[in-house]
Design an enzyme around this catalytic site. Structure first.
Site: not given
Length: 707
Positions: A387, A417, A447, A480
């Protein structure tokens, strides 16, 4: 050490019975209860409480779009789209019942607490009945100028079928009396709210005597819906919203170009099969039933709400108000002195650099790639992208590097997603400037968070790497919690290079010396490390495991933890979201504690700590302990080798969270969480506030709540 009640071999053969593992869906819903508790917390500024309400709504949207949809899809593949197997129906029914409790509390909190308190602070969200005559006149004019020209009511008949309704869009169902222009008695019309219109509208300041006034687009349309049906009477109406299955699927083994196949598939996401219907709580029952029949949704998945059917849209209100007292105080990440205003490559030649986000700035990572793009001695850059968002300085630097003739290789995960479109756009731009772009491995999501720079110096080529627990995303790096390691360690960087070779060439990866790589070795190494602690405990030595992650669901890992608990290993797990492990059960998990931290920042770090006979092994990772991460994704866990950096990870990433009494929730054996409170003699301690103060700078007016 607790007396052992079961042997590891006995525990490893625990049957897959109901009592051994907690329900995944219910555990995920419990996480949303903890987020909702933030909205209920009076010590948190009002707009932040509203933001938490919006986050819960967004989370529940995804829960239905993905989790509930996937369970329903499995049944549809079996050939029956209506009747559900008893076990599946029970699981879905339990999850939906819990969701309805949360949604009811959300709207109660919105209507009875947050909106009245915002109004007391001069921020008014006005319904039609709340507006003055002057405000109503302005809204009517706004409707006629800005809204009505874009509306297209559809009166239903055989020539006007029920229109396509986009996923999560705002719509209205209208019941009409009388006959239409052709003398027929069509009774139902559907009205779609154009997506280009703002959902929150600010009224002119001169119409608000005290503070600032807003209204919702749904309220504007409600107030003037009768104006759209000249000569007919509106006898019933309701706003509604449909949530659809949003999982994309392409046959990666059949398509020749995944990017092109995915581009054509993206549009279909808006029209997947319907899984939930939301209507206003005053919607006539026969109209809601008409919609349920139209979308083939079971009535148990009908949500009647007292307010806007899409609470997420209230984020527009949050972004429109600038009153400082209604928000958390601004936070400024710290700048690590080891990389600020220094020659980064020269620094990495001497030592590794650890960064703790968002408490420390992500800018050094961006600067790492930026300098590599401009440095004439850098010959190649390789990076994974999961992302990164629509706007990214880091991605622009990769484009610059390619334009300057460097070898740029980017593994772009197109199936991330809800980020598919952004990633497709970046892939196209990178390809246009000559970068080598691949889309990972067929059947697996890439990932892992890795970047590798090859730079020429007097002794030849030297590798430099960044390994992280979070995404290369400019927005989430401010919100985050994540760790990142910048290193020139020959062994680590050699392993990173091997991972890139594996991803681009599809050859079997060599045995890596330092990295644990999924889907090949990661689960095996985790279980081996857990079992090693158990063996150490059986020798009468201190044994300890502390692990921090987003979710814990892999049954094999959980069974290994149960066995280690029986062997006497003290285990602390910091699991933000869903956790299937049942802690504190005699004979099963009495040595395991599980806690969750929910605060201002989203806890996202993955840290694995094993005492290992006082060797203190510390791994950082991109992977949660879930089956999908361990077997259906390319993931990397990497060790922290420098002893001083190990201490930093433990002292910043684990120890404060074990002490937390402000944002910590402890998991009980029944799957419910209770908020941890300070003992009578100790003050409240917030891990996030402690780290924000020690590593960054935070204002004093509304800091993170420290009760």
């Amino acid at each position: 050490m607790n007396k052992k009640t079961s042997s590891p071999s006995e525990l490893s053969s625990i049957p897959k019975q109901t009592g051994t593992f907690l329900n995944r869906e219910l555990s995920q819903i419990e996480f949303n209860r903890r987020v909702l508790a933030q909205a209920e917390d009076a010590s948190i500024p009002l707009m932040e409480r509203l933001r938490y309400l919006c986050i819960v709504s967004s989370n529940l949207d995804e829960f239905f779009e993905v989790r509930i949809a996937s369970q329903l899809a499995q049944n549809r593949l079996g050939g029956d789209s209506t009747a559900l197997p008893p076990s599946l129906a029970t699981n879905i029914d339990m999850a939906i019942a819990e969701c309805k409790q949360i949604v009811a509390r959300q709207y109660q909190l919105l209507n009875d607490t947050i909106l009245p308190q915002l109004s007391a602070n001069g921020i008014h969200l006005l319904r039609h009945q709340d507006r003055t005559e002057e405000q109503r006149a302005w809204v009517k004019d706004y409707f006629n100028r800005e809204v009505r020209p874009l509306l297209t009511p559809i009166g239903l008949d055989p020539a006007h079928p029920f229109p396509q309704v986009v996923n999560k869009s705002l719509n209205f169902i209208v019941e009409l009396s009388g006959k239409d222009a052709f003398g027929r008695g069509t009774g139902i019309a559907i009205l779609k709210a154009p997506r280009v219109l703002p959902r929150v509208i600010r009224l002119p300041d001169e119409l608000s005597k005290k503070g600032t006034s807003f209204c919702l687009l749904s309220s504007v349309i409600h107030a003037h819906i009768a104006d759209l049906f000249t000569g007919r009477e509106v006898i019933g109406y309701s706003q509604f919203r449909v949530t659809r299955n949003s999982d994309l699927w392409v046959d990666e083994e059949e398509v020749k170009n995944l990017r092109q196949a995915l581009q054509s598939e993206l549009h279909s996401r808006q029209f997947g099969f319907a899984v939930r219907l939301e209507v206003a709580d005053k919607c006539p029952e026969h109209l809601s039933q008409f919609l349920l029949n139209q979308f083939n949704i079971d009535r148990t998945r009908l949500f009647a709400v007292d307010g806007p059917v899409n609470m997420v849209r209230l984020l527009e209100l949050i972004n429109s108000v600038t009153t400082p007292s209604l928000y958390f105080s601004p936070f400024t990440p710290g700048l690590s002195p080891k990389v600020h205003n220094t020659d980064l490559f020269a620094r990495l030649d001497k030592e590794d650099v650890l960064l703790h986000h968002p408490f420390e700035s992500f800018e050094p990572v961006v600067e790492f790639i930026r300098r590599a793009a401009l440095d004439p001695d850098v010959v190649a850059i390789k990076q994974t992208i999961y992302r990164t968002g629509m706007n990214s300085d880091l991605m622009e630097s990769l484009i610059t590097a390619a334009l300057r003739g460097k070898e740029v290789t980017v593994i772009v995960e197109l199936m991330a997603r809800f980020d598919e479109e952004a990633n497709i756009n970046w892939a196209e731009r990178l390809e246009r400037v000559g970068a080598q772009v691949v889309y990972g491995v067929v059947g697996l999501k890439t990932h892992a968070k890795l970047a590798l720079v090859l730079r020429r110096n007097e002794s030849g080529l030297r590798r430099y790497a960044h390994l992280g627990t979070g995404n290369y995303h400019p927005r989430t790096t401010k919100l985050y919690t994540d760790f990142g390691l910048l290193t020139a360690h020959p062994g680590l960087t050699s392993d990173v290079n091997e991972v890139f070779i594996h991803l681009t060439s599809l050859t079997k990866p060599k045995n890596l010396e330092y990295l644990w790589l999924a889907p090949f070795s990661l689960q095996k190494e985790i279980i081996q490390a857990i079992r090693r602690e158990g063996a150490i405990a059986k020798q009468g030595k201190p044994a300890r495991i502390i692990a921090k992650m987003n979710a814990l669901l892999d049954e094999s890992v959980i069974r290994a933890l149960y066995a280690a608990s029986a062997d006497g290993v003290k285990i602390d797990l910091i699991v933000r979201g869903a956790c299937a492990l049942r802690p504190g059960v005699p004979g099963l998990s009495e040595n395991i504690r599980v806690r969750s931290i929910v605060g201002r920042f989203l806890e996202h770090s993955r840290i694995y700590y094993f005492k290992n006979d006082r060797r203190h092994d510390v791994y950082l990772a991109s992977a949660d302990w879930m089956n999908r991460n361990l077997f259906r994704r390319v993931e990397v866990a990497f060790p922290i080798l420098d002893s001083s950096l190990k201490k930093r990870v433990i002292n910043e990433g684990l120890t404060p969270y074990m002490r937390d009494t402000a944002n910590a929730w402890e998991l009980n054996a029944d799957g419910k969480y209770r908020r941890r409170k300070p003992r009578s003699k100790e003050g409240t301690f917030s891990a996030q506030l402690h780290l924000a103060r020690s590593l960054g700078t935070i204002g004093s007016s509304n800091p993170l709540p420290d009760k």
